[in-house]
Write an enzyme that holds these catalytic residues in place. Structure first.
Site, PDB file in Angstrom:
ATOM      1  CG  ASP A 113      -8.827  -2.248  -4.487  1.00  0.00           C
ATOM      2  OD1 ASP A 113      -8.252  -1.587  -3.608  1.00  0.00           O
ATOM      3  OD2 ASP A 113      -9.590  -3.199  -4.244  1.00  0.00           O
ATOM      4  NE  ARG A 152      -6.500   5.737   2.455  1.00  0.00           N
ATOM      5  CZ  ARG A 152      -7.303   4.813   2.975  1.00  0.00           C
ATOM      6  NH1 ARG A 152      -8.516   5.137   3.333  1.00  0.00           N
ATOM      7  NH2 ARG A 152      -6.891   3.564   3.133  1.00  0.00           N
ATOM      8  NE  ARG A 190      -9.188   8.625  -3.211  1.00  0.00           N
ATOM      9  CZ  ARG A 190     -10.364   9.144  -2.877  1.00  0.00           C
ATOM     10  NH1 ARG A 190     -10.865  10.112  -3.596  1.00  0.00           N
ATOM     11  NH2 ARG A 190     -11.029   8.704  -1.841  1.00  0.00           N
ATOM     12  NE  ARG A 208      -4.191  -1.720   0.465  1.00  0.00           N
ATOM     13  CZ  ARG A 208      -5.384  -1.224   0.831  1.00  0.00           C
ATOM     14  NH1 ARG A 208      -5.578   0.051   0.919  1.00  0.00           N
ATOM     15  NH2 ARG A 208      -6.368  -2.044   1.064  1.00  0.00           N
ATOM     16  CE1 TYR A 225     -12.889  -6.466   1.730  1.00  0.00           C
ATOM     17  CE2 TYR A 225     -11.388  -8.124   0.851  1.00  0.00           C
ATOM     18  CZ  TYR A 225     -11.649  -7.083   1.726  1.00  0.00           C
ATOM     19  OH  TYR A 225     -10.682  -6.673   2.600  1.00  0.00           O
TER      20      TYR A 225
HETATM   21  O1  CP3 Z   1       0.006  -1.149  -2.706  1.00  0.00           O
HETATM   22  C1  CP3 Z   1      -0.224  -0.177  -3.469  1.00  0.00           C
HETATM   23  O2  CP3 Z   1       0.224   0.951  -3.268  1.00  0.00           O
HETATM   24  C2  CP3 Z   1      -1.035  -0.460  -4.709  1.00  0.00           C
HETATM   25  C3  CP3 Z   1      -2.441  -0.249  -4.616  1.00  0.00           C
HETATM   26  C4  CP3 Z   1      -3.341  -1.129  -3.757  1.00  0.00           C
HETATM   27  C5  CP3 Z   1      -4.578  -0.640  -3.259  1.00  0.00           C
HETATM   28  N1  CP3 Z   1      -5.255  -1.685  -2.693  1.00  0.00           N
HETATM   29  C6  CP3 Z   1      -5.054   0.755  -3.372  1.00  0.00           C
HETATM   30  C7  CP3 Z   1      -6.124   1.220  -2.479  1.00  0.00           C
HETATM   31  C8  CP3 Z   1      -3.257  -2.487  -3.396  1.00  0.00           C
HETATM   32  C9  CP3 Z   1      -2.130  -3.471  -3.603  1.00  0.00           C
HETATM   33  C10 CP3 Z   1      -4.481  -2.813  -2.744  1.00  0.00           C
HETATM   34  C11 CP3 Z   1      -4.807  -4.189  -2.276  1.00  0.00           C
HETATM   35  C12 CP3 Z   1      -6.065  -4.424  -1.566  1.00  0.00           C
HETATM   36  N2  CP3 Z   1      -7.270  -3.812  -1.770  1.00  0.00           N
HETATM   37  C13 CP3 Z   1      -6.239  -5.427  -0.586  1.00  0.00           C
HETATM   38  C14 CP3 Z   1      -5.185  -6.425  -0.139  1.00  0.00           C
HETATM   39  C15 CP3 Z   1      -4.205  -5.828   0.807  1.00  0.00           C
HETATM   40  C16 CP3 Z   1      -4.725  -5.566   2.185  1.00  0.00           C
HETATM   41  O3  CP3 Z   1      -4.724  -4.409   2.593  1.00  0.00           O
HETATM   42  O4  CP3 Z   1      -5.096  -6.533   2.881  1.00  0.00           O
HETATM   43  C17 CP3 Z   1      -7.570  -5.364  -0.148  1.00  0.00           C
HETATM   44  C18 CP3 Z   1      -8.192  -6.214   0.917  1.00  0.00           C
HETATM   45  C19 CP3 Z   1      -8.217  -4.349  -0.908  1.00  0.00           C
HETATM   46  C20 CP3 Z   1      -9.650  -3.951  -0.848  1.00  0.00           C
HETATM   47  C21 CP3 Z   1      -9.836  -2.547  -0.451  1.00  0.00           C
HETATM   48  N3  CP3 Z   1      -9.487  -1.447  -1.203  1.00  0.00           N
HETATM   49  C22 CP3 Z   1     -10.417  -2.083   0.744  1.00  0.00           C
HETATM   50  C23 CP3 Z   1     -10.933  -2.972   1.863  1.00  0.00           C
HETATM   51  C24 CP3 Z   1     -10.402  -0.688   0.683  1.00  0.00           C
HETATM   52  C25 CP3 Z   1     -11.002   0.246   1.694  1.00  0.00           C
HETATM   53  C26 CP3 Z   1     -10.198   0.328   2.907  1.00  0.00           C
HETATM   54  C27 CP3 Z   1      -9.043   1.243   2.702  1.00  0.00           C
HETATM   55  O5  CP3 Z   1      -7.910   0.802   2.883  1.00  0.00           O
HETATM   56  O6  CP3 Z   1      -9.341   2.377   2.387  1.00  0.00           O
HETATM   57  C28 CP3 Z   1      -9.777  -0.305  -0.533  1.00  0.00           C
HETATM   58  C29 CP3 Z   1      -9.505   1.057  -1.004  1.00  0.00           C
HETATM   59  C30 CP3 Z   1      -8.101   1.397  -1.439  1.00  0.00           C
HETATM   60  N4  CP3 Z   1      -7.328   0.598  -2.243  1.00  0.00           N
HETATM   61  C31 CP3 Z   1      -7.382   2.576  -1.141  1.00  0.00           C
HETATM   62  C32 CP3 Z   1      -6.136   2.471  -1.796  1.00  0.00           C
HETATM   63  C33 CP3 Z   1      -5.026   3.502  -1.820  1.00  0.00           C
HETATM   64  C34 CP3 Z   1      -7.891   3.764  -0.341  1.00  0.00           C
HETATM   65  C35 CP3 Z   1      -8.817   4.509  -1.235  1.00  0.00           C
HETATM   66  C36 CP3 Z   1      -8.796   6.005  -1.097  1.00  0.00           C
HETATM   67  O7  CP3 Z   1      -7.909   6.671  -1.649  1.00  0.00           O
HETATM   68  O8  CP3 Z   1      -9.740   6.521  -0.483  1.00  0.00           O
END
Ligand code: CP3
Length: 354
Positions: A78, A33, A42, A29, A155
């Site tokens: 994602d 943010r 964003r 990640r 999910y």
């Molecule tokens: O790693 C990176 O920088 C690449 C991008 C990336 C994102 N999500 C961007 C994202 C990666 C590799 C993921 C993987 C992901 N997404 C997982 C597996 C890793 C983990 O954390 O267990 C999962 C379960 C998700 C599903 C997901 N996406 C959720 C549950 C959420 C909401 C919760 C949260 O963290 O905000 C997201 C949104 C998300 N995916 C964001 C980002 C940067 C935040 C969105 C925003 O900018 O508001």
């Protein structure tokens, strides 16, 4: 053709368990943010628009390379995007995380989902991958990724994030064969989606199993592993594969034989203990507790040194044990990366790193 920019392929060599001058470091990640530069993008577009606009996805993919100095980039996207491409109707409700308008809670629900044409429905991810490779020009390797079928199902069945996964787990007890059909469909779509990422230039693929640890070892073998193996076998030998498991120390004996190059683990067991269970052949990735990055930079440097010592017994890619937290000060992320990159060569005989 010769590039005038220095080429850093430490990450790819470490994935293949080849000797490296030092261990590479990146953060799960890492585009997100905690960076003001990400939040600025964003403010202009919502999360899904950001994922679907290759120029913007690449801009935020490159931010941690430029601003934090990591040794690998991971494409901004994602794990839930292929579920949306199947017609599950993904939305991100403000503050609530992901929500699906069409969750799958029966085989009838599954039959109503479509069979995506990945080029048509997820081509924006592949376009971003190609553009990111071009912009990186070899500066650091580019990682593609997806969720494992089990974690995607977590999910899709719940209809979003869940506290106790009651719907998924009750289905798994009541009708494991029915749920296996869901997992099979998710594996099939994942293979095509991840193959598309490889064709577009992904140099490694990480599979995120955020919820694999919900299962005991026997149920992991019976429920989650068959669909995971479909994905792994389809991609095996094309690019290095990284399997990330959260909360799964009890499953490590099952994973020692998983045909992936890299096993990425959370912080709940130290790396030397993980190494004892999985043996010498797997490269390990991880595993600093992401909350450790909320401590002072001086403390982060000490904790990173301790992590490097725990990882000395074999191939090691330095990372966190889960995604970096949004409230992490960027200077603390930089302290972690710098401490990992400052490492002294491992003592002779103690490690594969040269
Ligand atoms: O790693 C990176 O920088 C690449 C991008 C990336 C994102 N999500 C961007 C994202 C990666 C590799 C993921 C993987 C992901 N997404 C997982 C597996 C890793 C983990 O954390 O267990 C999962 C379960 C998700 C599903 C997901 N996406 C959720 C549950 C959420 C909401 C919760 C949260 O963290 O905000 C997201 C949104 C998300 N995916 C964001 C980002 C940067 C935040 C969105 C925003 O900018 O508001």
């Amino acid at each position: 053709m010769y590039s005038i920019r220095p080429v850093n392929d430490l990450f790819l060599r470490a994935c293949r368990n080849e000797p490296t001058e030092r261990r590479p470091v990146w953060m799960m990640r890492q585009a997100g943010r905690y960076l003001a530069e990400y939040r600025a993008v964003r403010e202009r577009v919502d999360f899904l628009t950001l994922c679907r606009t290759p120029e913007l996805a690449v801009e935020v993919t490159l931010q941690p390379v430029r601003l934090v100095g990591v040794d690998a980039a991971i494409l901004f996207a994602d794990i839930l995007l292929p579920l949306d491409a199947m017609g599950a109707g993904l939305r991100f409700a403000a503050g609530d995380g992901p929500v699906f308008d069409h969750p799958v809670r029966s085989l009838d629900d599954l039959a109503r989902l479509g069979d995506p044409d990945v080029e048509r429905d997820l081509g924006y991810v592949f376009a971003a991958m190609r553009l990111a490779r071009r912009e990186l020009a070899g500066a650091v390797p580019l990682i593609g990724f997806g969720g494992t079928p089990w974690t995607l199902a977590a999910y899709l069945v719940e209809g979003g994030a869940s506290k106790n996964h009651g719907r998924l787990l009750s289905w798994s007890w009541e009708d494991p064969r029915g749920l296996a059909r869901v997992l099979g469909r998710l594996a099939d779509v994942s293979v095509r989606y991840l193959q598309g990422q490889v064709d577009a230039g992904a140099q490694a693929i990480q599979l995120f199993d955020t919820w694999g640890g919900l299962l005991d070892a026997q149920r992991f073998r019976e429920l989650a592993l068959p669909a995971l193996l479909v994905v792994v076998e389809a991609l095996r030998g094309k690019v290095p594969l990284i399997y990330y498991l959260n909360n799964g120390a009890h499953l490590l004996p099952e994973l020692a034989g998983l045909p992936v190059e890299v096993l990425s683990v959370d912080w709940r067991l130290p790396l030397d203990a993980v190494r004892k269970v999985v043996g010498p052949d797997k490269v390990l990735q991880g595993n600093l507790d992401p909350t450790a990055l909320l401590s002072s930079p001086a403390r982060i440097a000490e904790l990173t040194d301790a992590l490097l010592r725990e990882g000395e017994g074999g191939g090691h890619i330095v990372n966190l044990g889960h995604g970096i937290l949004p409230q992490t000060p960027p200077d603390h992320a930089r302290a972690f990366v710098a401490a990992a990159q400052r490492q002294a060569p491992a003592p002779a005989g103690a490690a594969r790193q040269g």
